[in-house]
Every structure is written in structure tokens, then in C-alpha cells.
Design a protein around this motif. Structure first.
Motif, short mmCIF file in Angstrom:
data_model
loop_
_atom_site.label_atom_id
_atom_site.label_comp_id
_atom_site.label_asym_id
_atom_site.label_seq_id
_atom_site.Cartn_x
_atom_site.Cartn_y
_atom_site.Cartn_z
N VAL A 76 0.71 -1.21 -0.01
CA VAL A 76 0.12 -0.26 0.29
C VAL A 76 1.03 1.17 -0.10
CG1 VAL A 76 -1.88 1.52 1.41
CG2 VAL A 76 -2.08 -1.63 1.82
N GLY A 77 1.86 1.14 0.67
CA GLY A 77 2.78 2.52 0.50
C GLY A 77 3.80 2.59 -0.30
N MET A 107 12.88 7.38 8.34
CA MET A 107 12.13 6.45 9.28
C MET A 107 13.15 4.97 9.55
SD MET A 107 9.30 7.33 9.23
CE MET A 107 8.92 5.84 9.60
N MET A 108 14.25 5.10 8.22
CA MET A 108 15.09 3.83 8.69
C MET A 108 15.61 3.36 10.04
SD MET A 108 16.17 2.72 4.99
CE MET A 108 16.57 1.10 5.41
N GLN A 118 3.35 -3.55 16.97
CA GLN A 118 3.13 -4.15 16.54
C GLN A 118 2.10 -2.55 15.59
OE1 GLN A 118 0.32 -7.38 16.50
NE2 GLN A 118 1.92 -8.79 17.16
N ILE A 119 1.76 -2.28 16.00
CA ILE A 119 1.04 -0.75 15.25
C ILE A 119 2.18 0.10 14.94
CG2 ILE A 119 0.55 1.33 15.87
CD1 ILE A 119 -1.96 -0.21 18.08
N GLY A 120 3.29 0.61 15.97
CA GLY A 120 4.04 0.88 15.72
C GLY A 120 4.81 0.08 14.29
N ALA A 121 5.31 -0.63 14.26
CA ALA A 121 6.04 -1.42 12.36
C ALA A 121 4.75 -0.99 11.63
CB ALA A 121 6.56 -2.87 13.74
N LEU A 125 6.23 1.35 8.80
CA LEU A 125 6.17 0.55 7.48
C LEU A 125 5.39 0.76 6.05
CD1 LEU A 125 7.13 -3.10 8.37
CD2 LEU A 125 8.38 -1.77 7.62
N VAL A 126 4.59 1.33 6.21
CA VAL A 126 3.41 2.18 5.69
C VAL A 126 4.16 3.53 4.85
CG1 VAL A 126 1.24 3.80 4.94
CG2 VAL A 126 1.57 1.44 6.29
#
Length: 220
Positions: A76-77, A107-108, A118-121, A125-126
Motif C-alpha cells: 500500500v505504501g 524512517m530507517m 505491532q502498531i508502531g511497525a 512500514l507504510v
């Protein structure tokens, strides 16, 4: 295929290319620098993307289902970034490259921290996926602009540069892991490649604005 059929101009007659002249264009310094920028940009992306599954396993103890979902979000990203990159590149190629390279670096660098949840990941990633593929249109446009006498060949070679970046990024990640620095360092290695790409873009901008280079472009 439907999108290409609807978007591409109809009835265009191609001209026979001068292969020798087009190959000569690819030896010019601005073209080589633009292709190298593509290598670094793609390398930054694939440093992390190659090892995204074990990275998520390391940071979030992710299940295979969660990893699959994250790959879907990255896709999607990619789509969002490709659209935004083309839109912004129409306004300014250089500013688009600088902006999204900076976002990619941020971001990296922060991914190992954000991916602790998990929400942060998912959020990281998006945004990361959008930043990586937002680079694709301006990188392609930069190569074609400096190699305007051979746009078809330059465009094809740029895809080769992208694939070379794929290999460079995967190798950089492998090197970091072989040194025992862990998956956080993999993300940092990608940020380093993106940083080198950013410096190269700034160098090209400075070079293009110099009086000597402007005189050379006029003579060409």
C-alpha cells in the motif's frame, strides 16, 4: 495493462534510434551520477526490505500472519509513494528527491524503535514504503532529463541501476549481519545508503548550478 492502454498516447510513430550516439550519452558524467543515485536509492530500500521478515521477528516477535499483513501494508505504501513521487516530481525533481530521501533516512533510523510494537511497525512500514517508492519517479525523470538525447535507452539502463541497487542493498544487509551487529544495524545501513544518495543529489544540484557546467550544457 488496462491502465497502460488508457494512458499511453495513441498513434505515435517511433523513430529509429542512433545506437552509437545514444550509448555515447550514457558515458556523460551527469548521466552516470544520476544512475548512481538510483543505485543508492534502491540500495537503501532493499537493505531493509530483503530482511524485513527476520527484522520483524526480532523486534516484535511477529507471527507469519503478521509478517504477511505487514508486506501487504508495505505494498500500500509503495502505491501511495509512487503516486506522490510522480505528482511532486512534476513540480520539482530535486526537491522531491531531497524530501523523500530525508524521510527515508528518518524512517530507517527510527524503525528499530517504532517496530517494538505491532502498531508502531505498521505505521513505520507504510510511511517507509511510501518514501521508498516516491523516489522512483523522480529518479527516472532525473536520468531521462540529463540523457534527453537517449530517453529510451536511459530509461532502460535506469531499471538496471535499480536492480543493481537491489543487489547492493541485500549485500550491505548481509555484511552487517555477518559482522554480528544485528537487525537494527541493517536498518541503519540502509539509512547510510540513503544518506549517500542524498549527498549525491546535493552534489549534482551544486554541480548543475556552477557557471562552468551551465556553459557546458549550453554548448551541448
Amino acid at each position: 495493462m488496462l491502465a497502460l492502454w488508457k494512458a499511453l498516447p495513441q498513434g505515435m510513430v517511433a523513430q529509429k534510434p542512433n545506437v552509437k550516439a545514444e550509448l555515447k550519452v550514457l558515458t556523460r558524467t551527469p548521466v552516470i551520477l544520476a544512475l548512481l543515485t538510483t543505485v543508492l536509492g534502491a540500495g537503501a530500500m532493499f537493505t531493509l526490505y530483503t530482511y524485513i521478515a527476520p527484522s520483524l521477528t526480532e523486534f516484535t516477535h511477529a507471527s507469519p500472519t503478521f509478517i504477511t499483513f505487514m508486506l501487504m501494508l508495505i505494498g500500500v505504501g509503495f502505491s501511495v509513494g509512487n503516486h506522490l513521487g510522480g505528482r511532486f516530481a512534476d513540480l520539482s525533481i530535486n526537491k522531491t528527491l531531497i524530501g523523500f530521501l530525508v524521510l527515508l533516512i528518518v524512517m530507517m533510523v527510527t524503525f528499530p524503535i517504532l517496530a517494538q510494537s505491532q502498531i508502531g511497525a505498521a505505521i513505520a512500514l507504510v510511511i517507509w514504503g511510501a518514501a521508498t517508492f516516491a523516489l522512483v519517479p523522480p529518479l527516472q525523470m532525473r536520468v531521462m532529463s540529463v540523457a534527453h538525447e537517449a530517453p529510451g535507452l536511459a530509461s532502460s539502463v535506469n531499471i538496471g541501476a535499480f536492480n543493481l541497487g537491489n543487489a547492493v542493498g541485500a549485500a550491505a544487509g548481509a555484511l552487517v549481519l555477518d559482522l554480528g551487529w544485528g537487525y537494527s544495524a541493517v536498518s541503519f545501513a540502509g539509512a547510510l545508503l540513503a544518506g549517500l544518495g542524498l549527498l549525491l543529489v546535493l552534489f549534482q544540484i551544486k554541480r548543475e548550478s556552477s557557471p562552468a557546467q551551465a556553459l557546458q550544457q549550453c554548448s551541448e
